[in-house]
Design an enzyme around this catalytic site. Structure first.
Site, PDB file in Angstrom:
ATOM      1  N   SER A  98       0.975  -1.105   0.230  1.00  0.00           N
ATOM      2  CA  SER A  98      -0.232   0.136   0.185  1.00  0.00           C
ATOM      3  C   SER A  98       0.724   0.958   0.308  1.00  0.00           C
ATOM      4  CB  SER A  98      -1.006  -0.052   1.377  1.00  0.00           C
ATOM      5  OG  SER A  98      -2.207  -1.345   0.826  1.00  0.00           O
ATOM      6  N   PHE A 126     -10.213 -13.323  -3.055  1.00  0.00           N
ATOM      7  CA  PHE A 126      -9.858 -15.200  -2.303  1.00  0.00           C
ATOM      8  C   PHE A 126     -10.197 -15.225  -1.623  1.00  0.00           C
ATOM      9  CE2 PHE A 126      -5.930 -11.659  -4.360  1.00  0.00           C
ATOM     10  CZ  PHE A 126      -5.997 -12.775  -4.544  1.00  0.00           C
ATOM     11  N   ALA A 165     -11.782 -15.880   3.811  1.00  0.00           N
ATOM     12  CA  ALA A 165     -13.152 -15.354   4.459  1.00  0.00           C
ATOM     13  C   ALA A 165     -12.959 -17.083   5.531  1.00  0.00           C
ATOM     14  CB  ALA A 165     -14.234 -15.444   3.997  1.00  0.00           C
ATOM     15  N   TYR A 183     -10.553   1.983   5.200  1.00  0.00           N
ATOM     16  CA  TYR A 183      -9.373   1.543   4.271  1.00  0.00           C
ATOM     17  C   TYR A 183      -9.640   0.550   3.786  1.00  0.00           C
ATOM     18  CZ  TYR A 183      -4.828   1.591   2.712  1.00  0.00           C
ATOM     19  OH  TYR A 183      -3.824   1.843   2.337  1.00  0.00           O
TER      20      TYR A 183
END
Length: 433
Positions: A103, A164, A168, A207
């Site tokens: 980032s 992806f 989770a 974010y």
């Protein structure tokens, strides 16, 4: 909190009035721009190699595979490394290695957008639908502004878990399956727009990597140039960076570490993801760089070499981001944030992709800097709420940052009381209102 650390994933905080920092400069003459935040004298102590070496070794001793760092104090510079770049061969980590910086790419993108603001092609408070009507044809396109994208107050969800899905369940299955997948930016945006909104536009800080993929598409629309090409020409080359680039395939070219992913200790032993097609990150976090290049980039940006003073003041208009205890971790601006240390306020960003973490911080005058990278990610355990628990590695990284930027200096500037420094603070940001 699952995707915190995956380019830094979604974290949210209610948005009050803008926090202290450079004032909103909209319509203010350049001569009236607010002065930069007070910072420590750049050469108060110089670089202490033995101390810096000791703090790097402590990070490795705490469990980090390998770490490499570049420190600058005025004309004095130091680079070092500790640990291994490859756990299988024992190849040592080395300063100057290239790594994926995640980032931190966002600061480069925000800089490019502010260049377009200076040229009159973009207005920060204009709706994004003005520029990308096909992507944002409805109410959201009229409410979300360019500024909201850049400071993460758009309310648009993050795309990473949709890209992806196995994440989770804290499973690396999709990371392995999609290692060589090519993804178009429009697909990333579609995944982000399909995610639940994190709030109304402008309501809170949240974010989202989707924001910066949209910013990349905006940059292409107003320049008529591929985002990677524009940023390379007008940001990377203009800053004099020699080892920073957008990869075109799954490999990092030049000397680099292996990059190991633990997925919060659900991948044991941690798996190497240094070979990975980064089209899934694009303008949200695909850049490769070195720690020396990152220091040069932030120094050039903060001293007016890439945008003018008015644009920099816009970038440094921030909103506070808190941890679960309500302590301010950082103040987020337009692709750049500030943190308060015992010796003053420092500006920069951090980044995390699968297996690689990076952070770069600079005093407001660019005189005192540190940039470091490491090659084991999401090494922490998660608490009952799914948030990363502080790890001994975090404490050791924080000690290295304090040594690099403060040394033995006495406190100076308006640094505010708060929690101990947490490196890569986006991982610890509060979720929920």
């Amino acid at each position: 909190m699952l995707t915190l650390g995956l380019l830094q994933g979604p974290a949210t905080a209610m948005l009050p009035s803008p926090s202290p920092g450079p004032a909103d400069m909209t319509g203010v003459p350049l001569a009236a721009a607010a002065p930069p935040a007070a910072t420590p004298p750049a050469s108060a102590t110089g670089v202490a190699p033995a101390n810096l070496r000791a703090t790097l070794d402590a990070v490795h001793a705490a469990g980090m595979y390998g770490i490499f760092s570049s420190v600058r104090d005025g004309d004095r510079r130091w680079s070092g490394a500790s640990g291994v770049a490859d756990t299988a061969t024992g190849r040592p980590a080395a300063s100057g290695m290239r790594t994926r910086v995640g980032s931190i790419t966002k600061t480069f993108v925000a800089t490019a957008i502010l260049q377009q603001v200076e040229r009159g092609r973009v207005v920060l408070d204009a709706p994004i639908g003005t520029y990308l009507p096909d992507l944002f044809p409805g109410q959201r396109g009229r409410q979300v502004t360019v500024r909201m994208l850049l400071n993460h107050t758009s309310g648009i969800g993050d795309y990473v878990v949709n890209a992806f899905p196995s994440l989770a369940d804290l499973s690396p299955a999709d990371l392995d399956r999609e290692r060589f997948r090519k993804v178009r930016p429009e697909q990333l945006v579609a995944w982000g727009l399909a995610a639940p909104p994190t709030g109304d536009p402008g309501e809170r800080w949240s974010y989202s990597n989707t924001n910066y993929v949209i910013a990349g598409l905006l940059l292409e629309k107003v320049t008529g140039t591929k985002a990677e090409e524009y940023i390379t020409r007008e940001v990377i080359r203009k800053a004099g960076l020699k080892h920073t680039y957008f990869p075109t395939g799954p490999y990092v070219h030049g000397a680099h570490p292996r990059m190991y992913e633990s997925l919060y200790q659900h991948v044991n032993p941690p798996r190497d993801y240094s070979v990975f097609d980064m089209s899934w990150a694009w303008t949200a976090g695909a850049l490769v760089s070195t720690t020396d290049d990152l220091n040069r980039f932030y120094r050039t940006l903060l001293t007016g070499g890439l945008v003018n003073r008015l644009s920099l003041a816009q970038m440094q208009q921030t909103v506070p981001v808190k941890d679960p205890d309500g302590d301010v971790l950082m103040k987020y601006g337009l692709g750049i944030y500030s943190v308060n240390l015992p010796c003053g306020t420092f500006w920069g960003h951090d980044g995390a992709v699968f297996g690689a973490g990076t952070q770069a911080l600079s005093s407001a005058d660019g005189g005192r800097q540190v940039a470091f990278g490491f090659n084991l990610m999401k090494y922490q355990r998660l608490d009952a709420d799914g948030a990363p628990l502080p790890d001994p590695i975090d404490s050791a990284l924080g000690a290295h940052v304090i040594q690099a930027l403060c040394g033995t200096q006495s406190p100076t500037g308006p640094a505010e009381p708060g929690p101990p420094l947490r490196p890569l603070p986006l991982r610890f940001a509060r979720t929920g209102p």
